[in-house]
Design a protein around this motif. Structure first.
Motif, PDB file in Angstrom:
ATOM      1  N   GLN A   1       2.931  10.386   8.692  1.00 33.67           N
ATOM      2  CA  GLN A   1       3.873  11.083   9.566  1.00 33.67           C
ATOM      3  C   GLN A   1       4.671  10.173  10.488  1.00 33.67           C
ATOM      4  OE1 GLN A   1       1.835  13.860  12.071  1.00 33.67           O
ATOM      5  NE2 GLN A   1       0.057  12.546  12.276  1.00 33.67           N
ATOM      6  N   SER A   2       4.363   8.892  10.535  1.00 34.55           N
ATOM      7  CA  SER A   2       5.146   7.999  11.402  1.00 34.55           C
ATOM      8  C   SER A   2       6.525   7.771  10.785  1.00 34.55           C
ATOM      9  CB  SER A   2       4.433   6.657  11.585  1.00 34.55           C
ATOM     10  OG  SER A   2       4.545   5.878  10.411  1.00 34.55           O
ATOM     11  N   PRO A   3       7.535   7.526  11.603  1.00 34.16           N
ATOM     12  CA  PRO A   3       8.879   7.264  11.060  1.00 34.16           C
ATOM     13  C   PRO A   3       8.891   6.125  10.037  1.00 34.16           C
ATOM     14  CG  PRO A   3       9.028   7.661  13.406  1.00 34.16           C
ATOM     15  CD  PRO A   3       7.561   7.582  13.069  1.00 34.16           C
ATOM     16  N   LEU A   4       8.104   5.080  10.285  1.00 37.69           N
ATOM     17  CA  LEU A   4       8.067   3.959   9.348  1.00 37.69           C
ATOM     18  C   LEU A   4       7.426   4.374   8.020  1.00 37.69           C
ATOM     19  CD1 LEU A   4       8.665   1.030   8.754  1.00 37.69           C
ATOM     20  CD2 LEU A   4       6.489   0.425   9.835  1.00 37.69           C
ATOM     21  N   ALA A   5       6.369   5.158   8.063  1.00 39.72           N
ATOM     22  CA  ALA A   5       5.721   5.635   6.835  1.00 39.72           C
ATOM     23  C   ALA A   5       6.678   6.504   6.023  1.00 39.72           C
ATOM     24  CB  ALA A   5       4.452   6.412   7.158  1.00 39.72           C
ATOM     25  N   ILE A   6       7.444   7.341   6.701  1.00 45.16           N
ATOM     26  CA  ILE A   6       8.412   8.211   6.022  1.00 45.16           C
ATOM     27  C   ILE A   6       9.495   7.380   5.347  1.00 45.16           C
ATOM     28  CG2 ILE A   6      10.186   9.966   6.395  1.00 45.16           C
ATOM     29  CD1 ILE A   6       8.315  11.039   8.685  1.00 45.16           C
ATOM     30  N   ARG A   7      10.044   6.387   6.062  1.00 42.63           N
ATOM     31  CA  ARG A   7      11.102   5.541   5.485  1.00 42.63           C
ATOM     32  C   ARG A   7      10.560   4.715   4.322  1.00 42.63           C
ATOM     33  NH1 ARG A   7      12.282   4.679  10.943  1.00 42.63           N
ATOM     34  NH2 ARG A   7      11.584   2.521  10.833  1.00 42.63           N
ATOM     35  N   ARG A   8       9.373   4.172   4.470  1.00 46.29           N
ATOM     36  CA  ARG A   8       8.783   3.371   3.384  1.00 46.29           C
ATOM     37  C   ARG A   8       8.520   4.222   2.149  1.00 46.29           C
ATOM     38  NH1 ARG A   8       4.535  -0.505   6.625  1.00 46.29           N
ATOM     39  NH2 ARG A   8       6.062  -2.090   7.208  1.00 46.29           N
ATOM     40  N   SER A   9       8.001   5.422   2.352  1.00 44.90           N
ATOM     41  CA  SER A   9       7.703   6.270   1.196  1.00 44.90           C
ATOM     42  C   SER A   9       8.997   6.692   0.502  1.00 44.90           C
ATOM     43  CB  SER A   9       6.892   7.499   1.617  1.00 44.90           C
ATOM     44  OG  SER A   9       7.665   8.395   2.376  1.00 44.90           O
TER      45      SER A   9
ATOM     46  N   VAL B   1      12.464   6.788  -4.120  1.00 50.29           N
ATOM     47  CA  VAL B   1      13.835   6.658  -4.635  1.00 50.29           C
ATOM     48  C   VAL B   1      13.936   5.453  -5.573  1.00 50.29           C
ATOM     49  CG1 VAL B   1      16.241   6.203  -3.981  1.00 50.29           C
ATOM     50  CG2 VAL B   1      14.898   7.881  -2.708  1.00 50.29           C
ATOM     51  N   GLY B   2      13.293   4.346  -5.210  1.00 54.11           N
ATOM     52  CA  GLY B   2      13.297   3.172  -6.075  1.00 54.11           C
ATOM     53  C   GLY B   2      12.630   3.449  -7.415  1.00 54.11           C
ATOM     54  N   ALA B   3      11.498   4.148  -7.401  1.00 51.95           N
ATOM     55  CA  ALA B   3      10.791   4.473  -8.643  1.00 51.95           C
ATOM     56  C   ALA B   3      11.630   5.393  -9.533  1.00 51.95           C
ATOM     57  CB  ALA B   3       9.442   5.122  -8.327  1.00 51.95           C
ATOM     58  N   VAL B   4      12.287   6.365  -8.936  1.00 53.10           N
ATOM     59  CA  VAL B   4      13.143   7.271  -9.712  1.00 53.10           C
ATOM     60  C   VAL B   4      14.308   6.495 -10.326  1.00 53.10           C
ATOM     61  CG1 VAL B   4      14.758   9.219  -9.551  1.00 53.10           C
ATOM     62  CG2 VAL B   4      12.513   9.361  -8.449  1.00 53.10           C
ATOM     63  N   LYS B   5      14.969   5.660  -9.539  1.00 50.15           N
ATOM     64  CA  LYS B   5      16.108   4.878 -10.041  1.00 50.15           C
ATOM     65  C   LYS B   5      15.680   3.950 -11.172  1.00 50.15           C
ATOM     66  CE  LYS B   5      20.234   2.921  -9.963  1.00 50.15           C
ATOM     67  NZ  LYS B   5      20.872   3.055 -11.248  1.00 50.15           N
ATOM     68  N   HIS B   6      14.562   3.246 -11.005  1.00 50.39           N
ATOM     69  CA  HIS B   6      14.085   2.339 -12.056  1.00 50.39           C
ATOM     70  C   HIS B   6      13.729   3.112 -13.332  1.00 50.39           C
ATOM     71  CE1 HIS B   6      14.246  -1.230  -9.634  1.00 50.39           C
ATOM     72  NE2 HIS B   6      13.446  -0.712  -8.722  1.00 50.39           N
ATOM     73  N   THR B   7      13.112   4.271 -13.186  1.00 49.29           N
ATOM     74  CA  THR B   7      12.749   5.080 -14.350  1.00 49.29           C
ATOM     75  C   THR B   7      13.990   5.557 -15.091  1.00 49.29           C
ATOM     76  OG1 THR B   7      10.708   5.795 -13.265  1.00 49.29           O
ATOM     77  CG2 THR B   7      11.490   7.134 -15.113  1.00 49.29           C
TER      78      THR B   7
ATOM     79  N   ARG C   1       0.844  -1.188   0.000  1.00 48.77           N
ATOM     80  CA  ARG C   1       0.000   0.000   0.000  1.00 48.77           C
ATOM     81  C   ARG C   1       0.882   1.242   0.000  1.00 48.77           C
ATOM     82  NH1 ARG C   1      -2.249   2.119   4.866  1.00 48.77           N
ATOM     83  NH2 ARG C   1      -3.158   4.039   4.249  1.00 48.77           N
ATOM     84  N   SER C   2       0.521   2.204  -0.805  1.00 54.06           N
ATOM     85  CA  SER C   2       1.308   3.429  -0.875  1.00 54.06           C
ATOM     86  C   SER C   2       0.508   4.604  -0.327  1.00 54.06           C
ATOM     87  CB  SER C   2       1.711   3.709  -2.319  1.00 54.06           C
ATOM     88  OG  SER C   2       2.379   4.933  -2.398  1.00 54.06           O
ATOM     89  N   ASP C   3       1.101   5.335   0.599  1.00 52.32           N
ATOM     90  CA  ASP C   3       0.475   6.541   1.142  1.00 52.32           C
ATOM     91  C   ASP C   3       1.092   7.799   0.531  1.00 52.32           C
ATOM     92  OD1 ASP C   3      -1.221   5.133   2.866  1.00 52.32           O
ATOM     93  OD2 ASP C   3       0.362   4.958   4.358  1.00 52.32           O
ATOM     94  N   ILE C   4       1.789   7.646  -0.581  1.00 50.04           N
ATOM     95  CA  ILE C   4       2.468   8.777  -1.212  1.00 50.04           C
ATOM     96  C   ILE C   4       1.442   9.584  -2.006  1.00 50.04           C
ATOM     97  CG2 ILE C   4       4.249   9.445  -2.851  1.00 50.04           C
ATOM     98  CD1 ILE C   4       5.640   6.784  -2.147  1.00 50.04           C
ATOM     99  N   LYS C   5       1.465  10.896  -1.791  1.00 52.62           N
ATOM    100  CA  LYS C   5       0.518  11.778  -2.471  1.00 52.62           C
ATOM    101  C   LYS C   5       1.255  13.016  -2.974  1.00 52.62           C
ATOM    102  CE  LYS C   5      -3.240  10.510   0.656  1.00 52.62           C
ATOM    103  NZ  LYS C   5      -2.509   9.673   1.580  1.00 52.62           N
ATOM    104  N   ASP C   6       0.714  13.618  -4.014  1.00 51.26           N
ATOM    105  CA  ASP C   6       1.175  14.918  -4.505  1.00 51.26           C
ATOM    106  C   ASP C   6       2.686  14.967  -4.744  1.00 51.26           C
ATOM    107  OD1 ASP C   6      -1.454  15.897  -4.337  1.00 51.26           O
ATOM    108  OD2 ASP C   6      -1.170  16.444  -2.239  1.00 51.26           O
TER     109      ASP C   6
END
Length: 86
Positions: free
Chosen positions: A30-38, A43-49, A2-7
């Motif tokens: 806003q949780s530390p885990l949500a920040i690290r996961r996002s 970064v993974g999406a940018v590198k793959h692109t 699940r992705s909580d990334i927006k905007d």
């Protein structure tokens, strides 16, 4: 996953150590885990692109120019003087 990334926004930031620096921002939980996961997802999406379109991210390098020869001293990893006496 699940992705909580927006905007997601990608803006040219300026010229520094690279031809163009970009600033990538996004909203996430806003949780530390949500920040690290996002961050991992973005970064993974940018590198793959970049890989998919054949753009490499070069490693930084430095050129050192000495005005006169610089002596090279080799350290002895064994910690004894046996290499120095040969």
């Amino acid at each position: 996953m699940r992705s909580d990334i927006k905007d997601v926004q990608l803006l040219a930031h300026g010229f520094h150590n690279a031809p163009i620096d970009f600033e990538l921002t996004w909203w996430t939980g806003q949780s530390p885990l949500a920040i690290r996961r996002s961050r991992d997802q973005v970064v993974g999406a940018v590198k793959h692109t970049l890989d998919d379109v054949g753009i490499e991210i070069p490693y930084p390098y430095r050129v050192m120019i000495f005005k006169r020869p610089a002596p090279v001293v080799m350290a002895n990893p064994a910690g004894d003087d046996s290499a120095a006496s040969n």
